[in-house]
Design a protein around this motif. Structure first.
Motif, mmCIF file in Angstrom:
data_model
loop_
_atom_site.group_PDB
_atom_site.id
_atom_site.type_symbol
_atom_site.label_atom_id
_atom_site.label_comp_id
_atom_site.label_asym_id
_atom_site.label_seq_id
_atom_site.Cartn_x
_atom_site.Cartn_y
_atom_site.Cartn_z
ATOM 1 N N VAL A 136 0.846 -1.191 0.000
ATOM 2 C CA VAL A 136 0.000 0.000 0.000
ATOM 3 C C VAL A 136 0.880 1.238 0.000
ATOM 4 N N HIS A 137 0.502 2.232 -0.809
ATOM 5 C CA HIS A 137 1.173 3.528 -0.807
ATOM 6 C C HIS A 137 0.556 4.425 0.261
ATOM 7 N N TYR A 138 1.411 5.053 1.056
ATOM 8 C CA TYR A 138 0.982 6.063 2.010
ATOM 9 C C TYR A 138 1.702 7.358 1.645
ATOM 10 N N VAL A 139 0.951 8.357 1.195
ATOM 11 C CA VAL A 139 1.522 9.625 0.764
ATOM 12 C C VAL A 139 1.041 10.710 1.726
ATOM 13 N N VAL A 140 1.997 11.440 2.293
ATOM 14 C CA VAL A 140 1.663 12.529 3.211
ATOM 15 C C VAL A 140 2.177 13.830 2.625
ATOM 16 N N VAL A 141 1.287 14.805 2.502
ATOM 17 C CA VAL A 141 1.650 16.154 2.068
ATOM 18 C C VAL A 141 1.506 17.061 3.286
ATOM 19 N N ARG A 142 2.642 17.638 3.721
ATOM 20 C CA ARG A 142 2.621 18.469 4.926
ATOM 21 C C ARG A 142 3.575 19.629 4.731
ATOM 22 N N GLU A 143 3.071 20.837 4.928
ATOM 23 C CA GLU A 143 3.852 22.059 4.730
ATOM 24 C C GLU A 143 4.484 22.080 3.341
ATOM 25 N N GLY A 144 3.717 21.607 2.373
ATOM 26 C CA GLY A 144 4.164 21.625 0.988
ATOM 27 C C GLY A 144 5.131 20.521 0.612
ATOM 28 N N GLN A 145 5.569 19.707 1.586
ATOM 29 C CA GLN A 145 6.509 18.618 1.319
ATOM 30 C C GLN A 145 5.753 17.302 1.140
ATOM 31 N N VAL A 146 6.230 16.470 0.204
ATOM 32 C CA VAL A 146 5.580 15.196 -0.101
ATOM 33 C C VAL A 146 6.455 14.053 0.387
ATOM 34 N N ARG A 147 5.857 13.152 1.168
ATOM 35 C CA ARG A 147 6.558 11.930 1.585
ATOM 36 C C ARG A 147 5.748 10.742 1.088
ATOM 37 N N ASN A 148 6.392 9.916 0.284
ATOM 38 C CA ASN A 148 5.731 8.786 -0.355
ATOM 39 C C ASN A 148 6.349 7.500 0.181
ATOM 40 N N SER A 149 5.564 6.680 0.877
ATOM 41 C CA SER A 149 6.067 5.447 1.483
ATOM 42 C C SER A 149 5.278 4.256 0.966
ATOM 43 N N ILE A 150 5.940 3.108 0.939
ATOM 44 C CA ILE A 150 5.300 1.855 0.546
ATOM 45 C C ILE A 150 5.461 0.883 1.707
ATOM 46 N N PHE A 151 4.358 0.441 2.266
ATOM 47 C CA PHE A 151 4.395 -0.514 3.365
ATOM 48 C C PHE A 151 3.647 -1.772 2.955
ATOM 49 N N VAL B 249 -3.341 5.635 0.195
ATOM 50 C CA VAL B 249 -3.967 6.757 0.897
ATOM 51 C C VAL B 249 -3.056 7.965 0.759
ATOM 52 N N LEU B 250 -3.628 9.093 0.389
ATOM 53 C CA LEU B 250 -2.903 10.358 0.373
ATOM 54 C C LEU B 250 -3.537 11.266 1.416
ATOM 55 N N LEU B 251 -2.706 11.800 2.306
ATOM 56 C CA LEU B 251 -3.161 12.730 3.334
ATOM 57 C C LEU B 251 -2.530 14.086 3.072
ATOM 58 N N ASP B 252 -3.335 15.045 2.656
ATOM 59 C CA ASP B 252 -2.856 16.413 2.520
ATOM 60 C C ASP B 252 -3.202 17.115 3.828
ATOM 61 N N VAL B 253 -2.211 17.167 4.729
ATOM 62 C CA VAL B 253 -2.441 17.733 6.057
ATOM 63 C C VAL B 253 -2.763 19.214 5.958
ATOM 64 N N ASP B 254 -2.126 19.883 5.002
ATOM 65 C CA ASP B 254 -2.334 21.328 4.858
ATOM 66 C C ASP B 254 -3.782 21.649 4.467
ATOM 67 N N LYS B 255 -4.360 20.829 3.587
ATOM 68 C CA LYS B 255 -5.723 21.084 3.107
ATOM 69 C C LYS B 255 -6.754 20.190 3.786
ATOM 70 N N ARG B 256 -6.296 19.303 4.688
ATOM 71 C CA ARG B 256 -7.184 18.374 5.396
ATOM 72 C C ARG B 256 -8.022 17.570 4.401
ATOM 73 N N LEU B 257 -7.297 16.953 3.472
ATOM 74 C CA LEU B 257 -7.916 16.156 2.423
ATOM 75 C C LEU B 257 -7.322 14.749 2.434
ATOM 76 N N MET B 258 -8.172 13.748 2.335
ATOM 77 C CA MET B 258 -7.727 12.363 2.192
ATOM 78 C C MET B 258 -8.233 11.815 0.866
ATOM 79 N N LEU B 259 -7.312 11.262 0.068
ATOM 80 C CA LEU B 259 -7.658 10.502 -1.129
ATOM 81 C C LEU B 259 -7.334 9.043 -0.830
ATOM 82 N N VAL B 260 -8.256 8.146 -1.082
ATOM 83 C CA VAL B 260 -8.031 6.755 -0.698
ATOM 84 C C VAL B 260 -8.650 5.807 -1.717
ATOM 85 N N PHE B 261 -7.998 4.658 -1.897
ATOM 86 C CA PHE B 261 -8.598 3.549 -2.635
ATOM 87 C C PHE B 261 -8.035 2.273 -2.048
ATOM 88 N N SER B 262 -8.725 1.186 -2.256
ATOM 89 C CA SER B 262 -8.246 -0.090 -1.743
ATOM 90 C C SER B 262 -8.866 -1.227 -2.537
#
Length: 329
Positions: free
Chosen positions: A5-20, A69-82
């Motif tokens: 699963v991809h976990y993408v976090v957008v925080r303070e304009g920075q993108v962190r893309n992880s695969i777990f 799952v993508l979490l845009d912390v700045d915009k409080r938006l979650m995009l998800v699929f599974s």
């Protein structure tokens, strides 16, 4: 590695893309049911503990990724699929997804939660990555004649067919699908809402598509897949006549999964790190002063109780949501 699963976090304009993988992949439903504070803490810890893999791709392809799952912390938006690999049957999938999204909407107040109908490509597109290389699907194989648990519904004019959920999506076949269906017996009715469906109006050469499985670029490829056919996309809006899914049982099981799998492990570990950091808590410096030590120890225990009570606000909200559904309120 198990479900990846991809976990993408957008925080303070920075993108962190992880695969777990492993439990982090299979547990997407209950991991995210506990709300943003614990989820973001858990993701931060997972990222710190992850082994650096220099050859790990930045993005998996559609064929390897079973959720994201993508979490845009700045915009409080979650995009998800599974792909929901923890489910045993397509019959459960639609109701489970409804329960999952309903439960999350209660535990992520102020967040907008959107389903990524194009799957991984929607997450990549959001952060400015090219989605085209992610569509690495092989050409579709003819669907098996044995349907078993119906995963897709295809209707052509007034006739209907059921296809198994483990088969390739019917829209991937293009107009050849009409020939494949003619060799099969039509179905009369389905007892559940499947994973997706396709209605074909042969005279008008018009297709209506709905799905909860990732489209993997099918809309962008539609002119090549179905030359001369027009497409209208209906998101997850299944046609009238199918049974209305009841998410109550799934919501109850989701709450149980949070309690059984999340609480004993990640939530408790995060709580310990917050209360008792590696270099010792404040009371450890007071061991020579018995009265001060006892006072600090009591304060620590009080803090631990408060943390335990607050550790799973998501589960409490899920239980409230479950009760509301059961009572019809």
């Amino acid at each position: 590695m198990g479900s990846r699963v991809h976990y993408v976090v957008v925080r303070e304009g920075q993108v962190r893309n992880s695969i777990f993988g492993g439990g982090a992949g299979l547990g997407l439903d209950y991991h995210f049911a506990v709300g943003p504070e614990l989820v973001l803490s858990w993701l931060d810890e997972r990222e710190k503990a992850a082994d650096p893999l220099s050859d790990r791709p930045e993005w998996l392809g559609d064929s390897l990724c079973e959720g994201g799952v993508l979490l845009d912390v700045d915009k409080r938006l979650m995009l998800v699929f599974s792909e929901m690999p923890w489910l045993d049957s397509a019959e459960w999938a639609y109701a489970w997804r409804l329960a999952m999204l309903d439960g999350w909407s209660r535990t992520w107040p102020g967040w907008r939660i959107e389903w990524a109908y194009d799957g991984l490509a929607d997450l990549a597109r959001y952060v400015g990555a090219d989605p085209e290389p992610l569509h690495d699907l092989d050409p579709p194989e003819d669907p098996p004649t044995e349907v078993g648990d119906a995963g897709y519904l295809v209707t052509v004019d007034d006739r209907s067919w059921a296809l198994p959920g483990y088969a390739d999506a019917p829209w991937e076949h293009g107009p050849r699908l009409l020939e494949l269906l003619d060799r099969r017996e039509p179905t009369t009715a389905l007892g559940h809402v499947p994973l997706g469906g396709l209605h074909l109006d042969a005279a008008r050469r018009h297709a209506r598509l709905w799905t909860i499985r990732p489209l993997c670029g099918a809309r962008e490829r539609w002119a090549r897949l179905w030359p001369g056919w027009e497409l209208s996309f209906h998101a997850d809006r299944y046609p009238a006549g199918l049974p209305v899914p009841d998410p109550r049982e799934a919501l109850a099981e989701l709450a149980e999964r949070v309690d059984e799998y999340w609480a004993p492990g990640q939530a408790e570990e995060i709580r310990r790190r917050l209360l008792f950091p590696p270099h010792g808590s404040a009371r450890d410096a007071l061991r020579d002063d018995e009265a001060a030590y006892k006072q600090a120890f009591a304060a620590d225990r009080a803090a631990a109780r408060r943390a335990a009570e607050a550790a799973l606000p998501g589960l409490q909200r899920l239980a409230t949501a479950q009760a509301a559904l059961l009572l019809g309120t």
